[in-house]
Design a protein around this motif. Structure first.
Motif, PDB file in Angstrom:
ATOM      1  N   ASP A 285      34.016  43.845  39.147  1.00 51.88           N
ATOM      2  CA  ASP A 285      34.457  43.473  40.049  1.00 51.88           C
ATOM      3  C   ASP A 285      32.951  43.970  41.104  1.00 51.88           C
ATOM      4  N   ARG A 286      31.873  45.013  40.853  1.00 53.09           N
ATOM      5  CA  ARG A 286      30.695  45.455  41.085  1.00 53.09           C
ATOM      6  C   ARG A 286      29.448  44.279  40.787  1.00 53.09           C
ATOM      7  N   ASN A 287      29.610  43.567  39.763  1.00 54.70           N
ATOM      8  CA  ASN A 287      28.594  42.719  39.902  1.00 54.70           C
ATOM      9  C   ASN A 287      29.133  41.167  39.700  1.00 54.70           C
ATOM     10  N   LYS A 288      30.357  41.255  40.486  1.00 54.69           N
ATOM     11  CA  LYS A 288      31.146  39.706  40.607  1.00 54.69           C
ATOM     12  C   LYS A 288      31.120  38.338  40.052  1.00 54.69           C
ATOM     13  N   ILE A 289      31.047  39.352  38.603  1.00 52.49           N
ATOM     14  CA  ILE A 289      31.042  38.704  37.231  1.00 52.49           C
ATOM     15  C   ILE A 289      32.445  38.317  36.513  1.00 52.49           C
ATOM     16  N   ASN A 290      33.265  37.021  36.528  1.00 43.33           N
ATOM     17  CA  ASN A 290      34.065  37.132  35.996  1.00 43.33           C
ATOM     18  C   ASN A 290      35.039  37.163  34.530  1.00 43.33           C
TER      19      ASN A 290
END
Length: 427
Positions: A285-290
């Motif tokens: 979530d913090r890195n906006k990576i799926n």
């Protein structure tokens, strides 16, 4: 005396006449002032109503007509109720009848009576990561645009638009700065068009983590498939620095089915089991990576972990038990031999806990043709194995979605290893 009386009578008549004229003029003036005041109040109320309905963003309060301005306002289509629109800045007067809409294919107008102020909405622009097909749709003279299975716009004109997704009778295109679709019945023809020269993925690798723990927070993990938060963060930093796209499993499935094109730099990230799932949720979530977590339902609650960037899918409800099918597979995973009814009941429970997911990861990477037949019967559309499945580490368009290989990362996997996976299995 008679003459005096006549003069007096004339004088009185004159006085009465003058008074009448002044009285009439006064009455007329008062009436005009009253009417002017009433008109001013009416115009003020109308202007207030217009101002109350105007904003940077408005919502339609009914299925509303839209207009184009060509010397006069001409009807040009319909916008469905509850549609959020962006308006142009304009000076408002009590004579304002229409607001100018922006961000559509041309300038359209809508009656002030048909909208009300609204909060802005965040439009999903994820589709901009896709590579459009080199094909366009040419629509009929009246075009219907849909979003989330609901008609949003009916525009009285034909469009020539690049196709982002081809899914059955739906062609997904860009309209109103978002991904919408037109139905096949509204399409006149499909033509070739050079929409993009970007490199698209022909093969995509899937990597697999297990337990992401935080030693700085006092957590410990002693298996080879344990990963520190810092180890995973270095991998994420590498992906971000090199502009990699991480598809959701839905996007990955659509790519395999040939329904959309993904960029060459794409990587699917998965996790198994669910241990330390709170750390996975936090870091992705913090890195906006799926990423996608295949969770054992009997061990963990999916509601604890699913988030905007971490999707949760099935690892079976209580199938993560080794040596159930002795001599089969690598660990004797139960999905290879347990009775059909037992497996279907377990998978049903697992799906119900995960929003009826259709994606499954085989416990211990063990599966056979029997496993696949059970998955299909249970309603699954994809099955993920391990790094050694099919002798390959990547997936291709049109590949077997129930034999998806994955590269398993361990506690020693570094960025050089990650680069090897990306350069070898993504091209």
């Amino acid at each position: 005396m008679k003459k005096i009386k006549i003069l007096l009578l004339v004088f009185i008549i004159v006085i009465i006449g003058v008074a009448g004229v002044f009285g009439y003029n006064y009455y007329t003036k008062q009436k005009e002032e009253k009417l002017a005041l009433e008109q001013k109040e009416k115009e003020g109320k109308l202007l207030k109503q217009i101002e109350n309905n105007y904003g940077e963003f408005v919502k339609t309060n009914k299925d509303a007509k839209i207009y184009v301005l060509d010397k006069e306002y001409k009807e040009s289509g319909v916008i469905s109720k509850d549609t959020i629109l962006s308006l142009d800045k304009q000076e408002l007067t009590f004579e304002t009848k229409y607001f100018k809409i922006i961000n559509l294919d041309q300038e359209y107008y809508i009656s002030y009576e048909d909208v009300s102020k609204a909060e802005s909405i965040s439009k999903n622009n994820r589709y901009l990561n896709y590579i459009p097909f080199n094909k366009n749709v040419i629509t009929n003279e009246t075009t219907n645009f849909y979003l989330n299975d609901a008609k949003v716009y009916t525009i009285n004109k034909s469009f020539n638009l690049p196709i982002y997704i081809m899914d059955g009778d739906k062609y997904f295109i860009e309209y109103d700065n978002q991904l919408m679709y037109v139905l096949k019945e509204d399409v006149k023809e499909i033509i070739d068009n050079n929409n993009s020269n970007k490199e698209k993925a022909n093969q995509i690798a899937t990597i697999l983590y297990h337990f992401i723990y935080n030693p700085d927070g006092g957590e410990t993990c002693y298996e080879s498939i344990c990963h520190t938060m810092s180890q995973v963060q270095t991998h994420i930093d590498y992906l971000k620095q090199n502009s990699y796209f991480t598809p959701t499993l839905k996007e990955f499935e659509m790519w395999i089915d040939g329904k959309l094109n993904l960029p060459k730099k794409s990587l699917v990230i998965t996790l198994d089991d669910g241990g330390y799932g709170h750390n996975a949720k936090e870091i992705f979530d913090r890195n906006k990576i799926n990423a996608a977590l295949f969770m054992v339902g009997a061990w963990f609650d999916p509601g604890q972990y699913e988030s905007e960037y971490l999707e949760v899918h099935s690892h079976g409800y209580d199938l993560h038990n080794a040596n159930v099918c002795t001599g089969q597979g690598n660990f004797g995973g139960g999905i290879m031999c347990l009775p059909r009814e037992t497996l279907l009941a377990d998978l049903k429970k697992s799906r119900e806990e995960t929003h009826m997911t259709t994606y499954f990861a085989y416990p211990f990477y063990d599966f056979n043709n029997y496993s696949i037949s059970i998955l299909k019967e249970a309603g699954f559309t994809m099955g993920f194995g391990g790094y050694y499945q099919n002798g390959r580490h990547n997936m291709v368009v049109g590949g077997d979605k129930f034999r998806i290989p994955r590269v398993t990362f361990d506690s020693t996997t570094n960025n050089n290893d990650l680069n090897m996976v990306l350069s070898t299995y993504n091209y």
